[in-house]
Design a protein around this motif. Structure first.
Motif, PDB file in Angstrom:
ATOM      1  N   GLN A   9       0.801  -1.222   0.000  1.00 22.48           N
ATOM      2  CA  GLN A   9       0.000   0.000   0.000  1.00 22.48           C
ATOM      3  C   GLN A   9       0.835   1.274   0.000  1.00 22.48           C
ATOM      4  O   GLN A   9       0.325   2.347  -0.303  1.00 22.48           O
ATOM      5  CB  GLN A   9      -0.924   0.012   1.216  1.00 22.48           C
ATOM      6  CG  GLN A   9      -0.197   0.037   2.547  1.00 22.48           C
ATOM      7  CD  GLN A   9      -1.153   0.008   3.717  1.00 22.48           C
ATOM      8  OE1 GLN A   9      -2.244   0.586   3.647  1.00 22.48           O
ATOM      9  NE2 GLN A   9      -0.782  -0.666   4.794  1.00 22.48           N
TER      10      GLN A   9
ATOM     11  N   ARG B  23      -2.910  -0.081  -2.827  1.00 24.18           N
ATOM     12  CA  ARG B  23      -3.673  -0.523  -1.654  1.00 24.18           C
ATOM     13  C   ARG B  23      -4.706  -1.555  -2.075  1.00 24.18           C
ATOM     14  O   ARG B  23      -5.588  -1.278  -2.879  1.00 24.18           O
ATOM     15  CB  ARG B  23      -4.354   0.655  -0.971  1.00 24.18           C
ATOM     16  CG  ARG B  23      -4.912   0.301   0.407  1.00 24.18           C
ATOM     17  CD  ARG B  23      -5.467   1.522   1.113  1.00 24.18           C
ATOM     18  NE  ARG B  23      -5.834   1.185   2.487  1.00 24.18           N
ATOM     19  CZ  ARG B  23      -5.161   1.534   3.569  1.00 24.18           C
ATOM     20  NH1 ARG B  23      -4.049   2.253   3.439  1.00 24.18           N
ATOM     21  NH2 ARG B  23      -5.566   1.206   4.770  1.00 24.18           N
TER      22      ARG B  23
ATOM     23  N   ASP C 130      -3.462   2.789  10.592  1.00 22.15           N
ATOM     24  CA  ASP C 130      -3.368   3.902   9.647  1.00 22.15           C
ATOM     25  C   ASP C 130      -3.036   5.218  10.336  1.00 22.15           C
ATOM     26  O   ASP C 130      -2.879   6.253   9.679  1.00 22.15           O
ATOM     27  CB  ASP C 130      -4.690   4.060   8.872  1.00 22.15           C
ATOM     28  CG  ASP C 130      -4.838   3.011   7.788  1.00 22.15           C
ATOM     29  OD1 ASP C 130      -3.812   2.644   7.181  1.00 22.15           O
ATOM     30  OD2 ASP C 130      -5.968   2.548   7.561  1.00 22.15           O
TER      31      ASP C 130
END
Length: 384
Positions: free
Chosen positions: A36, A173, A275
């Motif tokens: 990602q 991603r 994240d």
């Protein structure tokens, strides 16, 4: 053109994903790796200056018996990539309370023929002037261990695999995986392969529900330090130090091969969003700083160079078992849990590749990588 053994998509370019790609390419598969972020990715769990590897595992004896083979797979990988990124050293354990570590460690090290010995407590202060000796009940020196250098290992693997024809998809991603069809959707585009391996670290539960009841992302803090000048020489010569106190428990990697002194703990938060940011707050390091003050003399005189957050995938319980399982007809899910992933990453990748290639039954692979070896059986010999 597909490889003679078929095609595989690997999701994740950390140590588990790259090791799986390495092991599959060696077996004749055509491999594509999706990540990602950049490759290697600075936000990945695997990305770090240095990490501990060792043979002593306390109550996790199944993992102890995997370590000779894990060391051997690393040696094979280093031979192929061209550089040995393993600084071999002793590992010293300082015990302050009874934590159930000593008896199973003695048993497993004895069975493996791995050397260890008690250090007289009267010698600790002279040999390790940085250590707080008050409250020590035992000090144990083990022979097999040292430090791995992750950033360098990952970078060498990427170069080696690229030269061998592995295809990399950086900044891709993955949004969807179909384990029955071998289909992956990344950045809105569909890809297909004979097999898919999900090795997405702390993001694994965003791609599959298979491990949702077993593992969870965990926000973990480490600190990089500059020691007081009078201890600089002692730290430069020190081995890996692990404090086993309940409140003082820490692991410390000395500065070596251009790295900084690093300290962390093994207390899992089981919280946080992978994240999220990687900047450690005062709350993040509060427990670590308190433990370090108990384990090291004059710790407040150490200069903090960086406070950093990484995310592990850890088990929801205290088992710390790896979760490696087939998913559907065409996929495997790899979660190298609880801070042990880097030291065992190449062995995990090689074992999953062996299962995909039909060299080993899925059930055997699952049990092996969960550390569920028969403790009455002979210790496995390192792989050739």
């Amino acid at each position: 053109m597909p490889g003679p053994r078929g095609t595989v998509i690997v999701v994740g370019a950390g140590i588990a994903g790259l090791s799986t790609a390495w092991a599959l390419e060696r077996r004749g598969f055509q491999v594509s790796v999706f990540e990602q972020g950049p490759i290697p990715n600075p936000r990945a769990t695997s990305y770090d200056d240095h990490r501990i590897t060792r043979h002593a595992y306390g109550a996790h004896e199944g993992y102890a018996y995997l370590m000779p083979e894990a060391f051997a797979v690393y040696d094979r990988m280093f031979k192929e990539t061209g550089t040995d990124h393993f600084d071999r050293s002793k590992v010293i354990y300082f015990l302050r309370e009874e934590v159930g570590w000593y008896e199973p460690t003695v048993r497993s090290l004895t069975r493996m023929g791995s050397g260890f010995r008690d250090i007289p407590l009267t010698e600790v202060g002279e040999r390790f002037p940085m250590v707080q000796t008050e409250g020590l009940t035992r000090a144990v020196e083990t022979d097999e261990g040292g430090m791995l250098f992750p950033i360098r290992i990952l970078t060498d693997l990427v170069i080696h695999l690229g030269n061998r024809g592995v295809r990399f998809h950086a900044d891709s991603r993955v949004e969807e995986v179909d384990p029955e069809a071998g289909r992956v959707v990344a950045n809105g585009r569909e890809y297909r392969a004979d097999h898919v391996v999900i090795a997405a670290g702390a993001w694994v539960n965003t791609l599959t529900p298979l491990l949702a009841d077993t593992v969870v992302a965990s926000r973990q803090a480490v600190m990089y330090l500059a020691p007081p000048p009078e201890l600089a020489r002692a730290w430069a010569a020190a081995p890996v130090l692990i404090d086993m106190g309940v409140d003082s428990g820490t692991y410390t990697l000395p500065p070596r091969r251009g790295t900084r002194l690093k300290i962390g703990d093994h207390v899992f938060t089981r919280a946080g969003d992978a994240d999220g940011d990687r900047l450690a707050t005062d709350d993040d390091v509060a427990r670590l700083e308190s433990a370090a003050r108990l384990g090291y003399r004059d710790f407040d005189r150490y200069q903090v160079l960086e406070r950093k957050i990484c995310f592990y995938t850890v088990t929801r319980d205290d088992s710390e078992r790896f979760a490696v399982r087939p998913w559907g007809r065409r996929a495997w899910v790899v979660s190298a849990c609880s801070g042990h992933g880097f030291k065992l990453g190449p062995l995990v990748g090689d074992s999953v590749a062996a299962a995909i290639a039909g060299e080993r039954a899925a059930e055997e692979t699952i049990a092996k990588l969960a550390g569920l070896l028969d403790l009455a059986a002979p210790v496995p010999a390192p792989a050739a």
